[in-house]
Design an enzyme around this catalytic site. Sequence first.
Site, PDB file in Angstrom:
ATOM      1  CE  LYS A  58      -3.730  -2.400   2.428  1.00 49.49           C
ATOM      2  NZ  LYS A  58      -4.383  -2.674   3.721  1.00 49.49           N
ATOM      3  CD  GLN A 102      -3.051  -4.222   6.862  1.00 55.53           C
ATOM      4  OE1 GLN A 102      -2.990  -3.296   6.067  1.00 55.53           O
ATOM      5  NE2 GLN A 102      -3.691  -5.348   6.585  1.00 55.53           N
ATOM      6  CG  ASP A 125      -9.809   0.301   5.611  1.00 55.61           C
ATOM      7  OD1 ASP A 125      -9.637   0.005   4.419  1.00 55.61           O
ATOM      8  OD2 ASP A 125      -9.098  -0.143   6.526  1.00 55.61           O
TER       9      ASP A 125
END
Length: 291
Positions: A58, A102, A125
């Site tokens: 990422k 994460q 997210d």
Amino acid sequence: MTAADAPAASARVLAGPPAAQALLDDTARRAARLPFTPEIAIVRLGEDPASVSYVRGKDAKAKETGLNSTVHALPDATTEAELLALIGQLNTDPAVNGILVQLPLPAHINEERVLNAIDPDKDVDGFHPVNVGRLWTNTPGNVPCTPQGVMFLLRHYGIEVAGRRVVVIGRSNIVGRPMAGLLVNAHATVTVAHSRTQDLPAVTREADILIAAVGRAHFVTPDMVKPGAVVVDVGINRVERPGKKPRLLGDVHPDVAGVASALTPVPGGVGPMTIAQLLGNTVAAAERQRT
């Protein structure tokens, strides 16, 4: 899909990499038009190899796309209070447009409390309850990356959603539920099927577009698919093999290609869309924050 899995028939392959690259190119153009460089902050706890690899990918892709990316790598022993304090700092930092924690987190951390602590406007997210509400009221906000990436992939390949009957198998908060919300907002007629759905094959055979997000390898078989349907396979299942590397299998059996008109492969289908959409979400968040 390996050569051994390849079916004799040939449904159109909806490959993820070209669609993901188109999304990344669009994201880079939008970022370049802003009077500042959008920034994403990625928080990782511990040294789990999978998490380390995902975060590295990422971070690299963000920088390739012209975004600033900062990785906050914290020890596994970091307390929940320390993690929440960092999130609080990132929430108030005007240079940070997107925050990603994460997952999974260590067992001593309350995942829900951490995700809910992220500023909804920076929650790239799309998991914060405020963003869930925004999705279901069809108002601007951050949307979970995988289902949003599926929508982009369908548009990229010219697959019309409006007016079509869509069945989503799976009702997780990460894929199934937000997928249904996006499809409703795009004027599809949507059914969400799950483990308690009666006569599941009869339900899935009604779908013009079938989206499998159930987490079971080769769960969807040809008899469950309407001839000519578009099938999107969101599943990535690691199947262990004695003495060999695990295989990555989708939720859809390869023989479905003999029935469907189009099918996403695994690997190389929906997977590449997720990181691309994460960066798209970051730029979209930056645009909203500075207008």
